[in-house]
Design an enzyme around this catalytic site. Sequence first.
Site, mmCIF file in Angstrom:
data_model
loop_
_atom_site.group_PDB
_atom_site.id
_atom_site.type_symbol
_atom_site.label_atom_id
_atom_site.label_comp_id
_atom_site.label_asym_id
_atom_site.label_seq_id
_atom_site.Cartn_x
_atom_site.Cartn_y
_atom_site.Cartn_z
ATOM 1 N N GLU A 124 -2.631 32.544 -41.097
ATOM 2 C CA GLU A 124 -2.609 32.485 -39.633
ATOM 3 C C GLU A 124 -2.116 31.132 -39.124
ATOM 4 O O GLU A 124 -1.670 31.012 -37.982
ATOM 5 C CB GLU A 124 -4.001 32.776 -39.067
ATOM 6 C CG GLU A 124 -4.524 34.182 -39.320
ATOM 7 C CD GLU A 124 -3.977 35.203 -38.343
ATOM 8 O OE1 GLU A 124 -2.766 35.148 -38.030
ATOM 9 O OE2 GLU A 124 -4.761 36.047 -37.883
ATOM 10 N N THR A 179 -0.850 33.453 -28.914
ATOM 11 C CA THR A 179 -2.152 33.084 -29.474
ATOM 12 C C THR A 179 -2.385 31.583 -29.362
ATOM 13 O O THR A 179 -3.484 31.138 -29.011
ATOM 14 C CB THR A 179 -2.250 33.531 -30.950
ATOM 15 O OG1 THR A 179 -2.061 34.943 -31.016
ATOM 16 C CG2 THR A 179 -3.598 33.177 -31.535
#
Length: 306
Positions: A124, A179
């Site tokens: 991530e 994000t």
Amino acid sequence: MIGKAYSSSANLGAGFDILALAHNAFLDSVKVDVENSSSLQIMVKGEGIPNEVEKNSASYAVLRLLSDYNIKAKIKMEVIKGIPPGLGMGSSGASAVAAVVATNEIFKLNLSKDEIVKYSMLGEIASSGSAHPDNVAASTYGGVVAVISTNPVRVSQIPVNLNFEILLFIPLVKLQDKTKKAREMLPKEVELSKSVANSRYLTSFILGLIKGDRELVRMGLNDEIVEKAREPLFPYYPKIKEVSLSLNAVGVCVSGAGPTIAVFVDDKSNKKEIINEGLKICSSYGYECIIKEAKLAGGAWVEGRD
């Protein structure tokens, strides 16, 4: 070897970076092929994804994994995206998980599920700049999960004794670096009263799932901190929530960092009207939305074992 992992919705009200669930709305697959080599080489390809190893969640996760195990090989990876990126459904996380489970199987590393989460969450970093664990935990384990610790990584699957489905209201938008920006919107300090309220919501949601108590789940799907801070990203959310609850939805929350909204429904909910009214609300705010109906999904798996 092909690794596969389902989409997910994280946070689930007050469970920021703690709670997530896997759903069968979408699926990512990662094909991993290996050749002998005197050094570690990784190549990644796929439609609409970064092909630089350190910018792709799947390849970066595998890079970190194989580097730790001092494995030298030539790795060719193909990411087949089924999960639309940037919409709050764990797209980058599922790719990382699918890649790690395939690599684990190829090299017979016998990683535990928590170790799979550990390396997948490192992936991530490539997509959002931080190693958040919630989406990858859900895609690895399946069902509803709680991240108990990140150092060491510990994840616990929450028993679910309530029958529900999930309606995903998915705006057809593309938010660049969504994000990362969503994390930058978070407050640096939080009032104690809001922290206490969120602890109550979190407890209510978890107890509601375990006890099969619909009202506790409904009460638990709220958040005084993260959703409030990010509301400019999804201005239609409060109205969708209000209308869905009036039509007896179990509960409503933002899916991850949004902009997708997750509406929990059961046989007591007026699902048809929730869909109709929700789409009208999206349209009134200038967003074209699609609806995806989903159920809880299982964890990641591999195909193509020898």
